[in-house]
Design an enzyme around this catalytic site. Structure first.
Site, PDB file in Angstrom:
ATOM      1  N   GLU A 159       0.889  -1.175   0.000  1.00 25.88           N
ATOM      2  CA  GLU A 159       0.000   0.000   0.000  1.00 25.88           C
ATOM      3  C   GLU A 159       0.916   1.212   0.000  1.00 25.88           C
ATOM      4  O   GLU A 159       1.468   1.573   1.039  1.00 25.88           O
ATOM      5  CB  GLU A 159      -0.879   0.003   1.263  1.00 25.88           C
ATOM      6  CG  GLU A 159      -1.820  -1.167   1.395  1.00 25.88           C
ATOM      7  CD  GLU A 159      -3.030  -1.063   0.467  1.00 25.88           C
ATOM      8  OE1 GLU A 159      -3.146  -0.068  -0.263  1.00 25.88           O
ATOM      9  OE2 GLU A 159      -3.850  -2.000   0.472  1.00 25.88           O
TER      10      GLU A 159
ATOM     11  N   CYS B 292      -2.167   9.096   2.339  1.00 25.70           N
ATOM     12  CA  CYS B 292      -1.967   8.551   0.983  1.00 25.70           C
ATOM     13  C   CYS B 292      -3.159   8.881   0.098  1.00 25.70           C
ATOM     14  O   CYS B 292      -3.007   9.139  -1.080  1.00 25.70           O
ATOM     15  CB  CYS B 292      -1.743   7.045   1.058  1.00 25.70           C
ATOM     16  SG  CYS B 292      -3.047   6.185   1.941  1.00 25.70           S
TER      17      CYS B 292
HETATM   18  P1  NAP Z   1       8.420   5.014   4.646  1.00 29.29           P
HETATM   19  O1  NAP Z   1       9.580   5.868   4.874  1.00 29.29           O
HETATM   20  O2  NAP Z   1       8.395   4.141   3.460  1.00 29.29           O
HETATM   21  O3  NAP Z   1       8.202   4.157   5.983  1.00 29.29           O
HETATM   22  C1  NAP Z   1       7.200   3.194   6.103  1.00 29.29           C
HETATM   23  C2  NAP Z   1       7.722   2.026   6.886  1.00 29.29           C
HETATM   24  O4  NAP Z   1       8.710   1.345   6.124  1.00 29.29           O
HETATM   25  C3  NAP Z   1       8.416   2.419   8.202  1.00 29.29           C
HETATM   26  O5  NAP Z   1       8.151   1.420   9.150  1.00 29.29           O
HETATM   27  C4  NAP Z   1       9.880   2.434   7.821  1.00 29.29           C
HETATM   28  O6  NAP Z   1      10.727   2.234   8.929  1.00 29.29           O
HETATM   29  C5  NAP Z   1       9.941   1.269   6.862  1.00 29.29           C
HETATM   30  N1  NAP Z   1      11.020   1.314   5.879  1.00 29.29           N
HETATM   31  C6  NAP Z   1      11.535   2.392   5.269  1.00 29.29           C
HETATM   32  N2  NAP Z   1      12.473   2.020   4.377  1.00 29.29           N
HETATM   33  C7  NAP Z   1      12.548   0.673   4.429  1.00 29.29           C
HETATM   34  C8  NAP Z   1      13.339  -0.293   3.752  1.00 29.29           C
HETATM   35  N3  NAP Z   1      14.235   0.038   2.817  1.00 29.29           N
HETATM   36  N4  NAP Z   1      13.156  -1.593   4.053  1.00 29.29           N
HETATM   37  C9  NAP Z   1      12.241  -1.953   4.978  1.00 29.29           C
HETATM   38  N5  NAP Z   1      11.485  -1.088   5.653  1.00 29.29           N
HETATM   39  C10 NAP Z   1      11.610   0.214   5.383  1.00 29.29           C
HETATM   40  O7  NAP Z   1       7.081   5.858   4.510  1.00 29.29           O
HETATM   41  P2  NAP Z   1       6.561   7.033   5.425  1.00 29.29           P
HETATM   42  O8  NAP Z   1       7.303   8.253   5.060  1.00 29.29           O
HETATM   43  O9  NAP Z   1       6.538   6.612   6.842  1.00 29.29           O
HETATM   44  O10 NAP Z   1       5.039   7.117   4.924  1.00 29.29           O
HETATM   45  C11 NAP Z   1       4.646   7.957   3.919  1.00 29.29           C
HETATM   46  C12 NAP Z   1       4.321   7.195   2.656  1.00 29.29           C
HETATM   47  O11 NAP Z   1       3.400   6.138   2.936  1.00 29.29           O
HETATM   48  C13 NAP Z   1       3.607   8.079   1.663  1.00 29.29           C
HETATM   49  O12 NAP Z   1       4.115   7.837   0.386  1.00 29.29           O
HETATM   50  C14 NAP Z   1       2.161   7.631   1.768  1.00 29.29           C
HETATM   51  O13 NAP Z   1       1.379   7.909   0.663  1.00 29.29           O
HETATM   52  C15 NAP Z   1       2.319   6.177   2.016  1.00 29.29           C
HETATM   53  N6  NAP Z   1       1.102   5.597   2.601  1.00 29.29           N
HETATM   54  C16 NAP Z   1       0.340   4.751   1.856  1.00 29.29           C
HETATM   55  C17 NAP Z   1      -0.848   4.233   2.369  1.00 29.29           C
HETATM   56  C18 NAP Z   1      -1.723   3.320   1.571  1.00 29.29           C
HETATM   57  O14 NAP Z   1      -2.624   2.722   2.148  1.00 29.29           O
HETATM   58  N7  NAP Z   1      -1.531   3.180   0.281  1.00 29.29           N
HETATM   59  C19 NAP Z   1      -1.237   4.574   3.665  1.00 29.29           C
HETATM   60  C20 NAP Z   1      -0.428   5.437   4.398  1.00 29.29           C
HETATM   61  C21 NAP Z   1       0.750   5.933   3.857  1.00 29.29           C
HETATM   62  P3  NAP Z   1      11.541   3.458   9.609  1.00 29.29           P
HETATM   63  O15 NAP Z   1      10.513   4.382  10.174  1.00 29.29           O
HETATM   64  O16 NAP Z   1      12.349   2.784  10.642  1.00 29.29           O
HETATM   65  O17 NAP Z   1      12.338   4.096   8.517  1.00 29.29           O
END
Ligand code: NAP
Length: 455
Positions: A228, A262
């Site tokens: 997602e 999102c």
């Molecule tokens: P993020 O940086 O991708 O972090 C999300 C999760 O992934 C965190 O637990 C993060 O851990 C972990 N993570 C980051 N890089 C990783 C890697 N290389 N390998 C494994 N795990 C990893 O995203 P965010 O900034 O928190 O969230 C914003 C994004 O989420 C936006 O693009 C938003 O649109 C999207 N989103 C989508 C939905 C949906 O339902 N489609 C819902 C909500 C949000 P750490 O915190 O430890 O880095």
């Protein structure tokens, strides 16, 4: 990233945590398998009784848990409490419907009997974001546990107390302590867990790079994943729309969760016949928003969750203006993690605001001359998560439903998730679905059973 609670409204470090050691992770993985054996053997009604108990705990503790969410990521406290209540709803939905969604399905074939059975897979890893720190987790956990799996949560590093509180809710509801476990780990520890044979599948809600990294790692080990990811949802307003409703909802849909959702509407595509009036009213409403302390119940827009997000959106706005976009309102930092509600218009294709996801209270406004142009623009991003269309003409609405490349189209309403309906995206917004019947069938073995002769 360090695992800690830093209040985004004040910058104060509230609590710090040490990441689990390899030995501690090993114990949790072992226990996740033992817990799976326990949960799998339970009847649906035994699981449902616990899931309903989790719902009751959430309802009882909603104010306290809502404040915790606001302290960790800054959304207005009323919205945080509503998030906790919505988690209770998803628990109750799957407590009531999981058995029906996963009942054997008989199919007529040449055999005496053939049917489809849905069986749990085992421990599933959920990598989750901070923006809806409870809801994102519960919409995974409620169906996964009701299906008989066990859950492992790697939550975002800035919401550790939410992660621990969720674990506690399930434990207090009567689930075995290891049926749902929080792993306080950094992103760098995820690969090792995905490689472990005891973990059977993974789901990630978050950014594209994180999604690509988790899905490719899981694929190397031939494990299923659900993604997602981000969105740049269009919000299309046609001349026959009720403009009062469209403008009021446009503002809500852009600033929901301080603009960090999102499925927030991010690109406003408005027909030229009503464009001037829409812009005038939209600007007025965005300028009237109350920005401030998220613990104050009258606040409509709180701080962004991290300083980096402020830097990122400020850069996207500046670059867009430099590329030729017109600043209608906002476009400035308000100190700390606060950013002014912003509208950009006349945005050229080369500007970040044209197709990138802007994760903050910044609206991109476009004017189109026809339905076909609106659909073309709506589809002109790598994303395909949600979309909202405003019209009073059903035939026109259905042409948008057909034409828009997205996981969901809402007509005369903002996009919102609902436990009863599947939720997810296409293109770079991800794959797989959460919620509804489709969501609970993601982490099961769809087992085909054929009895050639009657037994
Ligand atoms: P993020 O940086 O991708 O972090 C999300 C999760 O992934 C965190 O637990 C993060 O851990 C972990 N993570 C980051 N890089 C990783 C890697 N290389 N390998 C494994 N795990 C990893 O995203 P965010 O900034 O928190 O969230 C914003 C994004 O989420 C936006 O693009 C938003 O649109 C999207 N989103 C989508 C939905 C949906 O339902 N489609 C819902 C909500 C949000 P750490 O915190 O430890 O880095």
């Amino acid at each position: 990233m360090t695992i800690s609670t830093v209040n985004p409204a004040t910058g104060e470090t509230v609590r710090k945590f040490t990441a689990l050691s390899d030995g501690e992770i090993e114990v949790k993985l072992r226990r996740a398998v033992e817990a799976f054996v326990i949960n799998r053997a339970r009847s649906f009604s035994e699981r449902a009784q616990r899931m309903n108990a989790a719902a009751s705990i959430l309802e009882r503790r909603k104010d306290e848990l809502g404040k915790l969410i606001t302290t960790e990521m800054g959304k207005p406290v009323g919205a945080a409490i509503a998030e906790v209540q919505k988690c209770a709803l998803v628990c109750r939905y799957y407590a009531e419907n999981a058995e029906r969604h996963l009942a054997d399905e008989h199919v007529k074939t040449d055999a005496a009997e053939s049917f489809i059975r849905y069986e749990p897979l085992g421990p599933v890893l959920a990598v989750m974001p901070w923006n809806f720190p409870f809801w994102q987790v519960f919409r995974f956990a409620a169906p996964a546990l009701m299906a008989g799996n066990s859950g492992l949560l790697k939550h975002a590093s800035n919401v550790p107390q939410s992660a621990l509180a969720i674990e506690e809710v399930f434990r207090d509801a009567g689930f075995d302590a290891a049926e749902f476990q929080t792993l306080l780990i950094g992103a760098d520890a995820v690969a090792g867990i995905l490689d472990d044979d005891r973990v059977k599948a993974a789901t990630l809600t978050g950014s594209e790079p994180a999604g690509a990294s988790v899905a490719s790692r899981a694929a190397k080990k031939i494990k299923k994943s659900v993604l997602e990811l981000g969105g740049s949802d269009p919000f299309i307003v046609m001349p026959s729309a009720n403009l009062d409703d469209a403008v009021a909802t446009a503002v809500k849909a852009r600033i929901v969760n301080n603009g960090q959702s999102c499925i927030a509407a991010k690109r406003f595509i408005v027909h030229k016949e009503i464009a001037t009036e829409f812009e005038r009213r939209f600007k007025e409403a965005m300028e009237a928003l109350k920005v401030g302390d998220p613990m104050d119940e009258s606040t409509q827009v709180g701080p962004l969750a991290m300083p980096q997000i402020v830097d990122d959106i400020d850069e996207q706005v500046r670059k867009s203006i430099a590329a030729g976009a017109r600043l209608v309102t906002g476009g400035k930092r308000l100190g700390g993690n606060f950013y002014a509600p912003t509208i950009l218009a006349s945005i050229p294709e080369s500007a970040p605001a044209f197709a990138e996801e802007i994760f903050g209270p910044v609206a991109s406004l476009f004017v189109v001359g026809s339905e076909a142009e609106a659909i073309r623009l709506a589809n002109a991003t790598p994303f395909g998560l949600g979309s909202s269309v405003w019209t009073s003409d059903r035939a026109e609405a259905m042409r948008f439903v057909d034409g828009i490349e997205a996981g969901q189209v809402f007509v005369n309403a903002m996009v919102a998730s609902d436990p009863r309906l599947p939720f997810g995206g296409i293109k770079h917004s991800g794959f797989g679905r959460e919620l509804g019947e489709h969501g609970i069938r993601e982490f099961v073995n769809i087992k085909t059973v054929v009895l050639a002769k009657a037994l």
